[in-house]
Scaffold this active site. Structure first.
Site, short mmCIF file in Angstrom:
data_model
loop_
_atom_site.label_atom_id
_atom_site.label_comp_id
_atom_site.label_asym_id
_atom_site.label_seq_id
_atom_site.Cartn_x
_atom_site.Cartn_y
_atom_site.Cartn_z
NE ARG A 134 -10.83 1.13 5.10
CZ ARG A 134 -9.97 0.05 5.60
NH1 ARG A 134 -10.32 -0.17 6.96
NH2 ARG A 134 -9.14 -0.36 5.00
CE1 TYR A 143 -4.02 7.16 -3.49
CE2 TYR A 143 -4.76 6.65 -1.46
CZ TYR A 143 -4.83 7.26 -2.30
OH TYR A 143 -5.98 8.39 -2.38
N PRO A 190 -5.89 -1.34 7.06
CG PRO A 190 -5.66 0.67 6.48
CD PRO A 190 -5.83 -0.51 6.04
NE ARG A 230 -3.81 0.36 2.67
CZ ARG A 230 -5.31 -0.01 2.34
NH1 ARG A 230 -5.51 -1.22 2.07
NH2 ARG A 230 -5.96 0.83 2.28
N1 UDP Z 1 -12.96 -5.02 1.23
C1 UDP Z 1 -13.64 -6.03 1.04
N2 UDP Z 1 -14.06 -6.70 0.04
C2 UDP Z 1 -13.92 -6.09 -1.31
C3 UDP Z 1 -13.22 -4.89 -1.14
C4 UDP Z 1 -12.69 -4.37 -0.15
O1 UDP Z 1 -13.73 -6.73 2.33
O2 UDP Z 1 -14.35 -6.67 -2.17
C5 UDP Z 1 -12.45 -4.60 2.33
C6 UDP Z 1 -11.00 -4.08 2.32
O3 UDP Z 1 -10.12 -5.57 3.09
C7 UDP Z 1 -10.95 -3.03 3.44
C8 UDP Z 1 -12.33 -2.30 3.25
O4 UDP Z 1 -13.09 -3.31 2.57
O5 UDP Z 1 -10.86 -3.33 4.92
C9 UDP Z 1 -12.25 -1.08 2.34
O6 UDP Z 1 -11.35 -1.66 1.29
P1 UDP Z 1 -11.44 -0.38 0.03
O7 UDP Z 1 -10.57 -0.92 -1.15
O8 UDP Z 1 -12.81 0.19 -0.54
O9 UDP Z 1 -10.66 0.94 0.65
P2 UDP Z 1 -9.42 1.23 1.41
O10 UDP Z 1 -10.22 2.26 2.78
O11 UDP Z 1 -8.88 -0.03 1.92
O12 UDP Z 1 -8.81 2.13 0.75
#
Ligand code: UDP
Length: 306
Positions: free
Chosen positions: A209, A143, A270, A140
């Site tokens: 989140r 980014y 996270p 990660r």
């Molecule tokens: N996530 C998930 N399934 C998916 C995509 C994401 O369980 O198909 C989880 C991911 O592991 C994270 C959260 O959802 O804990 C948010 O992921 P996202 O990629 O949307 O954004 P991030 O906040 O991680 O940048």
């Protein structure tokens, strides 16, 4: 006033463009369509006040502008991990180019930073004063460190060249125009449920989140741009939700028969994310208003229409 929106074909950029043109500004959109979609700006292509430049922001550009909204960068982990070196280049060189352009024009520039700069936070919720807990060598990092660098570089332009910078630390944002193949959680879950496929959760789903509806975010960004405050300001929703509860909510709204399947957790995912928005409330009189229930309705409708 002439506004430049980098990444203007993306979710946030295209909504800012709509708002600026509705208020009769001139807008230049720069986008390489790596993750943005032409569909998001197509309605403006024949408008005299609008100009599209199809270009990567890592190439230098010379324009006359008054304000710069700098959003260009892939923001979905799925997308930014595909070519991490290019993700870093976009943050480093792209932000340098945008700051140089702001300096040359004496333009005000708003930099889109991210809640990612807090890494896997040990402080909850995260105030702007928290420096974060970041792994600099994970997948990660391209980014995360890119966004940290954007902030650092912007502050150096302020200190050395008096460039008129603004910094928004944007937490997870969703809403109509999210790409169906964006790869982020809300678009994945909605797409999966609409197709009657299982919803795939990485790990237990206990990770959280705080999802901000795009219209709320746009109001916050405009307030930051119009403020006199140069340091970073968090913009995000106060409504913290576990990914498992998000899956259940989306399933209930679209198709309660789809299964939830748990996959292996992602590296360096996270565990908790929630903005401390006291500063935005105090300085900008801004707060996210849209409840996740309502924002999801509008987003699902948009997915179904497409
Ligand atoms: N996530 C998930 N399934 C998916 C995509 C994401 O369980 O198909 C989880 C991911 O592991 C994270 C959260 O959802 O804990 C948010 O992921 P996202 O990629 O949307 O954004 P991030 O906040 O991680 O940048």
């Amino acid at each position: 006033m002439i506004h430049l929106v980098s990444g203007g074909a993306g979710l946030i950029g295209s909504h800012i463009i709509d708002d600026l043109l509705r208020k009769n500004n001139k807008v230049i959109c720069i986008d390489n369509f790596s993750t943005g979609n032409k569909k998001n700006i197509i309605k403006w292509l024949k408008d005299d006040r609008f100009k599209l430049i199809e270009q990567d922001i890592t190439k230098t550009i010379d324009l006359e502008v008054n304000r710069i909204w700098h959003f260009a960068c892939p923001a979905s982990p799925t997308k930014y991990k595909i070519d991490p070196i290019n993700t870093s280049r976009t943050s480093f060189i792209g932000t340098y180019n945008m700051l140089e352009l702001a300096k040359k024009n004496n333009a005000r520039i708003l930099i889109a930073s991210s809640s990612e700069i807090y890494g896997n936070p040990k402080v909850h919720p995260q105030p702007e004063s928290y420096f974060g807990y970041v792994n600099p060598i994970s997948k990660r990092s391209c980014y995360v460190e890119g966004k940290r660098f954007c902030e650092s570089l912007a502050l150096d332009y302020l200190r050395i060249h008096k460039t008129d910078i603004r910094i928004a630390r944007i937490f997870n944002t969703y809403g109509p125009r999210m790409a169906q193949k964006d790869g982020r959680v809300i678009s994945n879950f909605i797409s999966q449920a609409i197709c009657g496929k299982p919803i795939y959760i990485y790990g237990s789903g206990d990770q959280t989140r705080s999802f901000c509806y795009v219209d709320d975010l746009i109001q916050g960004l405009k307030k930051i741009m119009d403020s006199n405050y140069n340091l970073p300001i968090n913009l995000g929703s106060q409504e913290e939700l576990s990914i498992l509860n998000l899956a259940k909510l989306i399933k209930k709204k679209i198709n309660d028969n789809v299964k939830i399947i748990h996959m292996k957790e992602l590296e360096d995912d996270p565990l908790r994310r929630q903005p401390d928005t006291d500063l935005a409330v105090k300085l900008l009189k801004w707060k996210a208003k849209t409840l996740i229930e309502d924002g999801l309705e509008l987003t699902i409708k948009n997915f179904l229409n497409n």
